[in-house]
Design an enzyme around this catalytic site. Structure first.
Site, PDB file in Angstrom:
ATOM      1  CE  LYS A 122      -4.068   1.804   2.084  1.00  0.00           C
ATOM      2  NZ  LYS A 122      -5.090   1.722   3.318  1.00  0.00           N
ATOM      3  CG  ASP A 134      -0.057  10.960  -4.272  1.00  0.00           C
ATOM      4  OD1 ASP A 134      -0.715   9.868  -3.796  1.00  0.00           O
ATOM      5  OD2 ASP A 134       0.516  11.623  -3.457  1.00  0.00           O
ATOM      6  CG  ASP A 269     -14.573   1.576  -2.090  1.00  0.00           C
ATOM      7  OD1 ASP A 269     -15.885   1.856  -1.712  1.00  0.00           O
ATOM      8  OD2 ASP A 269     -13.707   2.154  -1.724  1.00  0.00           O
ATOM      9  CG  ASP A 279      -8.799  -0.171   1.973  1.00  0.00           C
ATOM     10  OD1 ASP A 279      -7.789  -0.961   2.154  1.00  0.00           O
ATOM     11  OD2 ASP A 279      -9.437   0.137   1.180  1.00  0.00           O
TER      12      ASP A 279
HETATM   13  P1  AMP Z   1     -10.127   4.618   0.691  1.00  0.00           P
HETATM   14  O1  AMP Z   1     -11.088   5.923   0.856  1.00  0.00           O
HETATM   15  O2  AMP Z   1      -8.807   4.770   0.808  1.00  0.00           O
HETATM   16  O3  AMP Z   1     -10.787   3.399   0.732  1.00  0.00           O
HETATM   17  O4  AMP Z   1     -10.147   4.985  -1.185  1.00  0.00           O
HETATM   18  C1  AMP Z   1     -10.918   4.996  -1.975  1.00  0.00           C
HETATM   19  C2  AMP Z   1     -10.658   4.743  -3.489  1.00  0.00           C
HETATM   20  O5  AMP Z   1      -9.464   5.883  -3.687  1.00  0.00           O
HETATM   21  C3  AMP Z   1      -9.844   3.612  -3.609  1.00  0.00           C
HETATM   22  O6  AMP Z   1      -9.815   3.384  -5.062  1.00  0.00           O
HETATM   23  C4  AMP Z   1      -8.117   3.852  -3.530  1.00  0.00           C
HETATM   24  O7  AMP Z   1      -7.362   3.070  -4.202  1.00  0.00           O
HETATM   25  C5  AMP Z   1      -8.241   5.511  -3.996  1.00  0.00           C
HETATM   26  N1  AMP Z   1      -7.210   6.219  -3.343  1.00  0.00           N
HETATM   27  C6  AMP Z   1      -7.367   6.788  -2.027  1.00  0.00           C
HETATM   28  N2  AMP Z   1      -5.851   7.364  -1.824  1.00  0.00           N
HETATM   29  C7  AMP Z   1      -5.264   7.520  -2.940  1.00  0.00           C
HETATM   30  C8  AMP Z   1      -4.071   7.646  -3.182  1.00  0.00           C
HETATM   31  N3  AMP Z   1      -3.099   8.456  -2.439  1.00  0.00           N
HETATM   32  N4  AMP Z   1      -3.630   7.488  -4.743  1.00  0.00           N
HETATM   33  C9  AMP Z   1      -4.357   6.947  -5.579  1.00  0.00           C
HETATM   34  N5  AMP Z   1      -5.565   6.438  -5.414  1.00  0.00           N
HETATM   35  C10 AMP Z   1      -6.208   6.643  -3.967  1.00  0.00           C
HETATM   36 MG    MG Z   2     -10.284   1.730   0.115  1.00  0.00          MG
END
Ligand code: AMP
Ligand code: MG
Length: 521
Positions: A122, A134, A269, A279
């Site tokens: 990650k 990013d 997700d 997550d």
């Molecule tokens: P999360 O809220 O962390 O579960 O993320 C939701 C979505 O945003 C997922 O598809 C993650 O892969 C994407 N995501 C979150 N942070 C980043 C990041 N820094 N760069 C790229 N994708 C991100």
């Molecule tokens: Mg996620």
């Protein structure tokens, strides 16, 4: 470092035909091959030897150059092909379309000691699913994921695990407080370990595109590898899949409620198809018992993912999963039966769990009421959940009401409890509870021991993680290991660690990172 690689996801499911690592929509595929970004100057901060040993990695190997290279993304392990998964999701109640592994890159799967694991970095760079972001992770959020996933494991909660925490040597820009002041932070990479990283959203994205062919492949893959208890080869196996996922999800949430964990972003997700907690973002631990609390500032208005709603949200998410796999079955009634049974099953499981927290073995007529009354009494003034339940085990039927009250006194944050009315209400509850304890047949020592097996003494309070983060930002990583060792035995008395069995200090009440966090965390 010799690993027994055994890939299944990339071998059995369709790959994206495009190999270019550019942000885009990916169709008719479950994943895209993508290489981790090579970090500038990786440094190992912390490796978990217990997780390494599950994978066949010796302690010596976990300190090697090879380990650092592979788990920082600097070097691709021989004969493996890293990839990012394609998934979608409902975020805060709305369909968000394609999301996918935007900052996670799966390395490989392996077999060891008859167990199967998938390993995933990650924070190791952009993928086709990174959208506008990013693909990187900052040290603070990586420490939180690393420590919390291990803490949850030792609490007995189903979870992904963490093999390693590595500094990337790259700087990452984040606007931590969302106040228009972006700043450089240290980048880091965590290697997560799980049987599988498939989420509800992996099914939803295929269903949303009417890609029934691949939806079926993914469902069959999931059953074959993670639900061997499903024997049917008929369509009804997908009904059984929903039933099994609902059971595992229910169990996971009941454990969250037991230990006071608030996930913070229960989007579909972020729901694991095997019922793992996954997550770790703006999660938090309930300190004062407030069922409406959520640590996630992004959700502070509607509080969709508040502590007391996690069971209902799990069900909402299961409806989305059911909708996604419906085209494989086309039997709405069978799905509805499973989903409609969930609230009752959840309430029963919740009540059993709460009875255990109270040390009650044989169910009595008024137990449900006793639990409800406790939950409202706990909210009269700020009361620390972990301390309250841990110290409740010290109650005795031989004590006076005042003596029993003294057992839990240290759980109150303010002195208001001595204000007449609140104290009176506590006395009423204590009297009922002690009368109820008198109906128990087990002796008090056994009662106390069994309560202490499920009411943790040590959890990763938000300020504790924050202290470790502040030290780490200064280059001192000792507290990460100290907290990790502490949280390996959350149910045991550790006299030398009594300082961590304490209410959140006053300074942490409103400090960033100590109670509220944002999604970018
Ligand atoms: P999360 O809220 O962390 O579960 O993320 C939701 C979505 O945003 C997922 O598809 C993650 O892969 C994407 N995501 C979150 N942070 C980043 C990041 N820094 N760069 C790229 N994708 C991100
Ligand atoms: Mg996620």
């Amino acid at each position: 470092m010799k690993l027994n690689i055994h890939d299944t996801f990339t071998k059995e499911l369709p790959a994206d035909a495009v190999l270019e690592n550019a942000r885009r929509q990916v169709f008719e595929a479950c994943f895209s091959f993508v290489k981790p970004t090579i970090p500038k100057n990786p440094v190992l901060i912390h490796a978990i030897k217990e997780v390494a040993s599950l994978l066949g990695i010796s302690e010596k190997d976990s300190q090697s150059e090879d380990f650092l290279n592979v788990f920082s993304g600097k070097k691709i392990y021989e004969n493996t092909k890293p990839f990012a998964m394609c998934y979608g999701g409902h975020q805060f109640g709305n369909w968000a379309g394609q999301l996918g592994d935007g900052r996670a890159i799966n390395l490989f799967e392996l077999n060891y000691n008859n167990q199967h694991f998938a390993l995933q970095l990650k924070g190791s760079g952009a993928t086709p699913y990174s959208r506008t972001a990013d693909g990187l992770a900052v040290l603070r959020s990586s420490i939180r994921e690393h420590l919390c996933s291990e803490a949850m494991f030792y609490l007995g909660v189903s979870t992904t695990r963490s093999l390693s925490l590595i500094l990337s040597g790259d700087d990452v820009v984040r606007d931590m407080l969302y106040d228009g002041h972006p700043a450089y932070e240290k980048g880091a990479i965590v290697c997560r370990v799980s049987e599988s990283f498939i989420r509800f959203g992996n099914f939803e994205i295929l269903a949303s595109r009417q890609d029934t062919k691949n939806l079926k492949l993914l469902a069959d893959y999931t059953i074959r590898h993670f639900y061997s208890e499903i024997k049917s080869t008929e369509k009804e196996r997908y009904v059984e899949l929903l039933k099994c996922v609902a059971e595992r999800t229910l169990k996971m949430i009941i454990d969250w409620q037991r230990v006071g964990f608030v996930h913070g972003v229960m989007n579909t997700d972020n729901m694991s198809i095997i019922g793992n907690t996954i997550d770790y973002g703006p999660y938090g631990w309930l300190e004062n018992y407030d069922p409406t609390w959520t640590p996630n500032t992004t959700d502070s208005q509607h509080k969709r993912y508040q502590f007391g709603q996690q069971g209902n949200i799990a069900l909402w998410n299961l409806y989305k999963l059911a909708n996604a796999i419906y085209p494989l079955v086309e039997d709405a009634k069978a799905f509805e039966e499973i989903l409609q049974a969930f609230p009752k099953q959840y309430n029963e499981a919740y009540q059993i769990m709460m009875m255990q927290k109270l040390g009650l073995e044989n169910e009595q007529e008024n137990d449900f009421q006793l639990i409800e009354e406790l939950e409202s009494t706990l909210q009269l003034v700020e009361t620390d959940m972990p301390i309250f339940f841990r110290n409740l085990a010290n109650f005795s039927t031989n004590f006076s009401v005042d003596e029993n009250f003294k057992c839990i006194q240290s759980a109150f944050y303010l002195d208001d409890y001595l204000n007449g009315n609140i104290y009176t209400q506590w006395k009423i509850w204590i009297e009922k509870y002690v009368n109820r304890l008198r109906l128990e047949t087990q002796n008090e020592a056994n009662k106390k021991a069994s309560m202490n097996e499920i009411n943790p003494k040590y959890v990763l309070r938000n300020y504790m993680a924050q202290l470790a983060i502040e030290d780490a930002n200064e280059g001192n990583y000792n507290l990460i290991d100290e907290l990790y060792e502490l949280l390996k035995k959350p149910y045991e008395e550790q006299p030398e660690n009594e300082k961590w069995f304490a209410k959140r200090p006053d300074w942490a009440r409103h400090k960033a990172g100590c109670s509220m966090l944002s999604c970018s965390s």
